[in-house]
Design a protein around this motif. Structure first.
Motif, PDB file in Angstrom:
ATOM      1  N   PHE A 186       6.392   0.697  -8.742  1.00  0.00           N
ATOM      2  CA  PHE A 186       7.431   0.612  -7.715  1.00  0.00           C
ATOM      3  C   PHE A 186       7.239  -0.632  -6.864  1.00  0.00           C
ATOM      4  N   ILE A 187       5.986  -0.915  -6.526  1.00  0.00           N
ATOM      5  CA  ILE A 187       5.689  -2.079  -5.690  1.00  0.00           C
ATOM      6  C   ILE A 187       6.079  -3.363  -6.422  1.00  0.00           C
ATOM      7  N   PHE A 188       5.784  -3.441  -7.709  1.00  0.00           N
ATOM      8  CA  PHE A 188       6.136  -4.633  -8.484  1.00  0.00           C
ATOM      9  C   PHE A 188       7.635  -4.901  -8.416  1.00  0.00           C
ATOM     10  N   TYR A 189       8.438  -3.875  -8.667  1.00  0.00           N
ATOM     11  CA  TYR A 189       9.890  -4.065  -8.640  1.00  0.00           C
ATOM     12  C   TYR A 189      10.398  -4.318  -7.223  1.00  0.00           C
ATOM     13  N   ALA A 190       9.749  -3.743  -6.233  1.00  0.00           N
ATOM     14  CA  ALA A 190      10.139  -3.995  -4.839  1.00  0.00           C
ATOM     15  C   ALA A 190       9.889  -5.448  -4.476  1.00  0.00           C
ATOM     16  N   VAL A 191       8.723  -5.960  -4.845  1.00  0.00           N
ATOM     17  CA  VAL A 191       8.399  -7.354  -4.538  1.00  0.00           C
ATOM     18  C   VAL A 191       9.327  -8.292  -5.309  1.00  0.00           C
ATOM     19  N   LEU A 192       9.655  -7.934  -6.519  1.00  0.00           N
ATOM     20  CA  LEU A 192      10.588  -8.745  -7.301  1.00  0.00           C
ATOM     21  C   LEU A 192      11.961  -8.806  -6.624  1.00  0.00           C
ATOM     22  N   SER A 193      12.476  -7.675  -6.202  1.00  0.00           N
ATOM     23  CA  SER A 193      13.792  -7.670  -5.556  1.00  0.00           C
ATOM     24  C   SER A 193      13.739  -8.332  -4.183  1.00  0.00           C
ATOM     25  N   LEU A 194      12.663  -8.122  -3.430  1.00  0.00           N
ATOM     26  CA  LEU A 194      12.525  -8.793  -2.135  1.00  0.00           C
ATOM     27  C   LEU A 194      12.414 -10.303  -2.300  1.00  0.00           C
ATOM     28  N   SER A 195      11.817 -10.755  -3.385  1.00  0.00           N
ATOM     29  CA  SER A 195      11.731 -12.194  -3.647  1.00  0.00           C
ATOM     30  C   SER A 195      13.105 -12.806  -3.850  1.00  0.00           C
ATOM     31  N   VAL A 196      13.942 -12.118  -4.587  1.00  0.00           N
ATOM     32  CA  VAL A 196      15.299 -12.619  -4.831  1.00  0.00           C
ATOM     33  C   VAL A 196      16.107 -12.653  -3.528  1.00  0.00           C
ATOM     34  N   VAL A 197      16.030 -11.578  -2.758  1.00  0.00           N
ATOM     35  CA  VAL A 197      16.774 -11.520  -1.494  1.00  0.00           C
ATOM     36  C   VAL A 197      16.218 -12.540  -0.503  1.00  0.00           C
ATOM     37  N   SER A 198      14.905 -12.711  -0.486  1.00  0.00           N
ATOM     38  CA  SER A 198      14.293 -13.700   0.399  1.00  0.00           C
ATOM     39  C   SER A 198      14.700 -15.119   0.012  1.00  0.00           C
ATOM     40  N   LEU A 199      14.786 -15.390  -1.275  1.00  0.00           N
ATOM     41  CA  LEU A 199      15.248 -16.697  -1.737  1.00  0.00           C
ATOM     42  C   LEU A 199      16.658 -16.978  -1.235  1.00  0.00           C
ATOM     43  N   TYR A 200      17.522 -15.976  -1.300  1.00  0.00           N
ATOM     44  CA  TYR A 200      18.873 -16.119  -0.741  1.00  0.00           C
ATOM     45  C   TYR A 200      18.804 -16.482   0.730  1.00  0.00           C
ATOM     46  N   ARG A 201      17.927 -15.809   1.471  1.00  0.00           N
ATOM     47  CA  ARG A 201      17.804 -16.082   2.909  1.00  0.00           C
ATOM     48  C   ARG A 201      17.298 -17.498   3.164  1.00  0.00           C
TER      49      ARG A 201
ATOM     50  N   THR B 228       0.807  -1.219   0.000  1.00  0.00           N
ATOM     51  CA  THR B 228       0.000   0.000   0.000  1.00  0.00           C
ATOM     52  C   THR B 228       0.842   1.272   0.000  1.00  0.00           C
ATOM     53  N   SER B 229       2.153   1.148  -0.106  1.00  0.00           N
ATOM     54  CA  SER B 229       3.015   2.300   0.152  1.00  0.00           C
ATOM     55  C   SER B 229       3.301   3.199  -1.042  1.00  0.00           C
ATOM     56  N   ALA B 230       3.266   2.704  -2.253  1.00  0.00           N
ATOM     57  CA  ALA B 230       3.759   3.519  -3.363  1.00  0.00           C
ATOM     58  C   ALA B 230       3.015   3.185  -4.656  1.00  0.00           C
ATOM     59  N   ASN B 231       3.564   3.695  -5.725  1.00  0.00           N
ATOM     60  CA  ASN B 231       3.073   3.431  -7.070  1.00  0.00           C
ATOM     61  C   ASN B 231       3.134   1.926  -7.332  1.00  0.00           C
ATOM     62  N   VAL B 232       2.170   1.402  -8.080  1.00  0.00           N
ATOM     63  CA  VAL B 232       2.097  -0.035  -8.333  1.00  0.00           C
ATOM     64  C   VAL B 232       3.345  -0.524  -9.071  1.00  0.00           C
TER      65      VAL B 232
END
Length: 186
Positions: A119-134, A113-117
């Motif tokens: 921006f959110i798409f790319y944020a979720v994409l990058s968080l998915s990659v970092v989360s996969l590493y974790r 709910t924080s930003a432009n859709v």
């Protein structure tokens, strides 16, 4: 950008119209401060060294991305929400599963709910990659951690659907979509 759905903006609506800019500025200062605290926690859990965690969190908090997010109003909220999510993901072992579920769901709602859709798409994409590493770095607890994070993000998405689905439907029905238009080959 429908910032009315962002939960941290709800506090702003409690104040009079003449105080809105001052309260938004205060909210932004608090988000920048909390970004630094969450970054410190994230780097501490990753590096296991307080001095390097402090150094990295200061660099993270003072980087040019923060300057960009401050110039694009709602992006600071996304920057904070992503950092909060990463801190929670890295510190899962410090809390009980129920608290982790609630906090990861809250972080997901803040992200969605924080930003432009876009921006959110790319944020979720990058968080998915970092989360996969974790998840891959946690040998024994990786599957349980992945399941908890997946259910939390799904719950956060469902709570945020009141904002996201109309945006997706609006985009899919937009005249900007290049679908069924004549081309040079027709």
């Amino acid at each position: 950008w429908n910032m009315i759905y962002y939960p941290l903006n709800w506090l702003v609506f409690l104040f009079s119209d003449k105080s809105v800019l001052s309260v938004l500025t205060l909210r932004t200062f608090i988000e920048v401060f909390l970004t630094g605290l969450c970054a410190y926690g994230f780097f501490f859990y990753e590096l296991r060294d307080r001095k390097w965690a402090l150094f990295c969190s200061i660099c993270y908090q003072l980087c040019s991305l923060l300057i960009f997010t401050l110039s694009v109003f709602p992006a600071i909220s996304l920057y904070f929400s992503m950092t909060f999510f990463l801190y929670l993901l890295w510190s899962l072992s410090a809390r009980r599963m129920l608290y982790n579920y609630i906090l990861l769901t809250l972080a997901s709602v803040l992200i969605f709910t924080s930003a432009n859709v876009a921006f959110i798409f790319y944020a979720v994409l990058s968080l998915s990659v970092v989360s996969l590493y974790r998840f891959l770095s946690l040998k024994k607890e990786g599957t349980k951690t992945f399941a908890l994070a997946a259910v939390s993000v799904l719950t956060g998405f469902l709570i945020s659907a009141v904002r996201l689905l109309p945006c997706f439907w609006g985009i899919s029905g937009s005249n900007r979509m290049v679908e069924n238009y004549y081309t040079l080959h027709d």
